[in-house]
Design a protein around this motif. Structure first.
Motif, PDB file in Angstrom:
ATOM      1  N   SER A 192      69.321 -33.280  48.846  1.00 21.07           N
ATOM      2  CA  SER A 192      70.672 -33.779  49.124  1.00 21.07           C
ATOM      3  C   SER A 192      70.547 -34.972  50.070  1.00 21.07           C
ATOM      4  O   SER A 192      69.479 -35.198  50.667  1.00 21.07           O
ATOM      5  CB  SER A 192      71.522 -32.685  49.781  1.00 21.07           C
ATOM      6  OG  SER A 192      71.007 -32.397  51.082  1.00 21.07           O
ATOM      7  N   ILE A 193      71.617 -35.743  50.250  1.00 20.28           N
ATOM      8  CA  ILE A 193      71.541 -36.889  51.150  1.00 20.28           C
ATOM      9  C   ILE A 193      71.281 -36.438  52.589  1.00 20.28           C
ATOM     10  O   ILE A 193      70.565 -37.107  53.342  1.00 20.28           O
ATOM     11  CB  ILE A 193      72.814 -37.767  51.073  1.00 20.28           C
ATOM     12  CG1 ILE A 193      72.606 -39.059  51.885  1.00 20.28           C
ATOM     13  CG2 ILE A 193      74.050 -37.002  51.507  1.00 20.28           C
ATOM     14  CD1 ILE A 193      73.691 -40.096  51.686  1.00 20.28           C
ATOM     15  N   GLU A 235      67.621 -35.790  52.688  1.00 20.11           N
ATOM     16  CA  GLU A 235      66.885 -37.056  52.694  1.00 20.11           C
ATOM     17  C   GLU A 235      66.914 -37.694  54.079  1.00 20.11           C
ATOM     18  O   GLU A 235      65.920 -38.274  54.526  1.00 20.11           O
ATOM     19  CB  GLU A 235      67.466 -38.018  51.651  1.00 20.11           C
ATOM     20  CG  GLU A 235      67.148 -37.612  50.229  1.00 20.11           C
ATOM     21  CD  GLU A 235      67.565 -38.653  49.205  1.00 20.11           C
ATOM     22  OE1 GLU A 235      67.037 -38.604  48.081  1.00 20.11           O
ATOM     23  OE2 GLU A 235      68.409 -39.502  49.525  1.00 20.11           O
ATOM     24  N   TYR A 236      68.042 -37.580  54.764  1.00 17.82           N
ATOM     25  CA  TYR A 236      68.151 -38.138  56.119  1.00 17.82           C
ATOM     26  C   TYR A 236      67.238 -37.370  57.078  1.00 17.82           C
ATOM     27  O   TYR A 236      66.567 -37.978  57.932  1.00 17.82           O
ATOM     28  CB  TYR A 236      69.599 -38.076  56.596  1.00 17.82           C
ATOM     29  CG  TYR A 236      69.828 -38.734  57.939  1.00 17.82           C
ATOM     30  CD1 TYR A 236      69.897 -40.124  58.045  1.00 17.82           C
ATOM     31  CD2 TYR A 236      69.957 -37.976  59.095  1.00 17.82           C
ATOM     32  CE1 TYR A 236      70.100 -40.734  59.272  1.00 17.82           C
ATOM     33  CE2 TYR A 236      70.159 -38.575  60.324  1.00 17.82           C
ATOM     34  CZ  TYR A 236      70.229 -39.954  60.407  1.00 17.82           C
ATOM     35  OH  TYR A 236      70.419 -40.555  61.631  1.00 17.82           O
ATOM     36  N   GLU A 237      67.214 -36.046  56.950  1.00 14.48           N
ATOM     37  CA  GLU A 237      66.320 -35.232  57.767  1.00 14.48           C
ATOM     38  C   GLU A 237      64.859 -35.598  57.482  1.00 14.48           C
ATOM     39  O   GLU A 237      64.035 -35.698  58.390  1.00 14.48           O
ATOM     40  CB  GLU A 237      66.569 -33.750  57.477  1.00 14.48           C
ATOM     41  CG  GLU A 237      65.843 -32.801  58.408  1.00 14.48           C
ATOM     42  CD  GLU A 237      66.203 -31.349  58.156  1.00 14.48           C
ATOM     43  OE1 GLU A 237      65.918 -30.521  59.043  1.00 14.48           O
ATOM     44  OE2 GLU A 237      66.757 -31.025  57.086  1.00 14.48           O
ATOM     45  N   PHE A 238      64.557 -35.815  56.223  1.00 15.42           N
ATOM     46  CA  PHE A 238      63.221 -36.231  55.800  1.00 15.42           C
ATOM     47  C   PHE A 238      62.851 -37.576  56.431  1.00 15.42           C
ATOM     48  O   PHE A 238      61.722 -37.780  56.879  1.00 15.42           O
ATOM     49  CB  PHE A 238      63.199 -36.319  54.272  1.00 15.42           C
ATOM     50  CG  PHE A 238      61.902 -36.751  53.673  1.00 15.42           C
ATOM     51  CD1 PHE A 238      60.874 -35.851  53.448  1.00 15.42           C
ATOM     52  CD2 PHE A 238      61.694 -38.080  53.323  1.00 15.42           C
ATOM     53  CE1 PHE A 238      59.672 -36.257  52.884  1.00 15.42           C
ATOM     54  CE2 PHE A 238      60.503 -38.494  52.755  1.00 15.42           C
ATOM     55  CZ  PHE A 238      59.490 -37.578  52.543  1.00 15.42           C
ATOM     56  N   LEU A 239      63.821 -38.503  56.489  1.00 16.89           N
ATOM     57  CA  LEU A 239      63.582 -39.820  57.083  1.00 16.89           C
ATOM     58  C   LEU A 239      63.224 -39.721  58.563  1.00 16.89           C
ATOM     59  O   LEU A 239      62.520 -40.580  59.096  1.00 16.89           O
ATOM     60  CB  LEU A 239      64.829 -40.699  56.912  1.00 16.89           C
ATOM     61  CG  LEU A 239      64.687 -42.182  57.281  1.00 16.89           C
ATOM     62  CD1 LEU A 239      63.801 -42.916  56.278  1.00 16.89           C
ATOM     63  CD2 LEU A 239      66.062 -42.849  57.373  1.00 16.89           C
ATOM     64  N   SER A 240      63.693 -38.669  59.215  1.00 15.46           N
ATOM     65  CA  SER A 240      63.437 -38.510  60.657  1.00 15.46           C
ATOM     66  C   SER A 240      62.020 -38.020  60.961  1.00 15.46           C
ATOM     67  O   SER A 240      61.597 -38.028  62.117  1.00 15.46           O
ATOM     68  CB  SER A 240      64.447 -37.533  61.265  1.00 15.46           C
ATOM     69  OG  SER A 240      64.161 -36.192  60.865  1.00 15.46           O
ATOM     70  N   ARG A 285      58.153 -27.130  51.037  1.00 14.19           N
ATOM     71  CA  ARG A 285      59.083 -26.034  51.333  1.00 14.19           C
ATOM     72  C   ARG A 285      60.357 -26.156  50.490  1.00 14.19           C
ATOM     73  O   ARG A 285      60.882 -25.160  49.998  1.00 14.19           O
ATOM     74  CB  ARG A 285      59.436 -26.015  52.827  1.00 14.19           C
ATOM     75  CG  ARG A 285      58.299 -25.573  53.731  1.00 14.19           C
ATOM     76  CD  ARG A 285      58.812 -25.207  55.118  1.00 14.19           C
ATOM     77  NE  ARG A 285      59.496 -26.319  55.760  1.00 14.19           N
ATOM     78  CZ  ARG A 285      58.908 -27.240  56.511  1.00 14.19           C
ATOM     79  NH1 ARG A 285      57.595 -27.187  56.719  1.00 14.19           N
ATOM     80  NH2 ARG A 285      59.593 -28.202  57.072  1.00 14.19           N
ATOM     81  N   HIS A 286      60.838 -27.365  50.333  1.00 15.00           N
ATOM     82  CA  HIS A 286      62.038 -27.583  49.522  1.00 15.00           C
ATOM     83  C   HIS A 286      61.801 -27.137  48.080  1.00 15.00           C
ATOM     84  O   HIS A 286      62.635 -26.429  47.502  1.00 15.00           O
ATOM     85  CB  HIS A 286      62.413 -29.066  49.561  1.00 15.00           C
ATOM     86  CG  HIS A 286      63.441 -29.458  48.542  1.00 15.00           C
ATOM     87  ND1 HIS A 286      64.777 -29.144  48.666  1.00 15.00           N
ATOM     88  CD2 HIS A 286      63.317 -30.126  47.363  1.00 15.00           C
ATOM     89  CE1 HIS A 286      65.427 -29.595  47.609  1.00 15.00           C
ATOM     90  NE2 HIS A 286      64.577 -30.195  46.804  1.00 15.00           N
ATOM     91  N   LEU A 287      60.677 -27.542  47.516  1.00 14.13           N
ATOM     92  CA  LEU A 287      60.378 -27.185  46.128  1.00 14.13           C
ATOM     93  C   LEU A 287      60.163 -25.682  45.971  1.00 14.13           C
ATOM     94  O   LEU A 287      60.587 -25.097  44.964  1.00 14.13           O
ATOM     95  CB  LEU A 287      59.141 -27.953  45.657  1.00 14.13           C
ATOM     96  CG  LEU A 287      59.356 -29.463  45.484  1.00 14.13           C
ATOM     97  CD1 LEU A 287      58.018 -30.188  45.430  1.00 14.13           C
ATOM     98  CD2 LEU A 287      60.188 -29.763  44.248  1.00 14.13           C
TER      99      LEU A 287
END
Length: 214
Positions: free
Chosen positions: A157-158, A161-166, A179-181
């Motif tokens: 989700s967006i 994705e933002y959490e991933f960017l951090s 973990r997501h997969l």
């Protein structure tokens, strides 16, 4: 390093290395892009989530103006370069229609992380695509892929994705995708099984009787 950058807030998360095509039509952003082209300087795309400007975003450079229109609109190709954090928003700039920000650049380890972990992530994403009957091709050989290259293909989700960017280490980003997969793949597989059951419902079934001692 701290500096000022013009910003183009969008409701997306852009990753370093990502190629992004944009249609520029608002006067303020036409001005922004024109000035970036003239000065050969980048601009920032901070993520807007639920109508709120996030403090994180990605610096992007204009690679090419693909098409220009009579009214000043243009299609451009851009590429993400590095993650920034907004320290101060500058809403009004003299003689400018667009806004800007004072930003710094968090130290981001963009090594290859753990190759075996990355291969598991790639396998998981391909399995996700198989279940969803989606065809996607990565632009690099598997052994050169980084987490940024595949994150948009993982069904985040967006907000995710933002959490991933951090995350500022490649191995952290690989673990996040793994973990997501691990969470979504069993759910989708179960949905596929359910879909097959629904398809069979109402059809005559050729079933062998079970040899039970009744």
């Amino acid at each position: 390093m701290t500096n000022f950058i013009p910003i183009f807030p969008l409701g997306i998360v852009v990753f370093p290395g990502e190629e992004l095509n944009l249609h520029i039509f608002e006067p303020r952003y036409i001005q922004l892009i024109r000035e970036c082209l003239d000065s050969k300087k980048p601009f920032g795309i901070p993520a807007v989530i639920e109508k709120k400007l996030g403090e994180l975003g990605t610096l992007v450079k204009v690679v090419e103006v693909s098409k220009e229109y009579e009214g000043g609109e243009m299609d451009i190709r851009t590429q993400g370069t590095k993650v920034f954090r907004i320290l101060e928003l500058v809403k009004e700039i003299p003689d400018k229609l667009y806004s800007g920000a004072i930003v710094n650049y968090p130290h981001n380890r963009e090594d290859h992380g753990k190759q075996d972990l990355m291969q598991r992530v790639i396998f998981g994403i391909r399995e996700l695509h198989r279940l969803l009957q989606v065809k996607k091709e990565f632009r690099k050989p598997d052994d050169l892929l980084l987490s940024y290259d595949v994150a948009h293909h993982a069904g985040l989700s967006i907000e995710e994705e933002y959490e991933f960017l951090s995350l500022m280490q490649e191995v952290q980003r690989q673990e996040y995708l793994k973990r997501h997969l691990a969470k979504v793949l069993p759910v989708i597989a179960e949905m596929e099984q359910l879909k097959e059951k629904v398809k069979l419902n109402g059809h005559f079934k050729n079933l062998s009787s079970l040899d039970l001692d009744l």
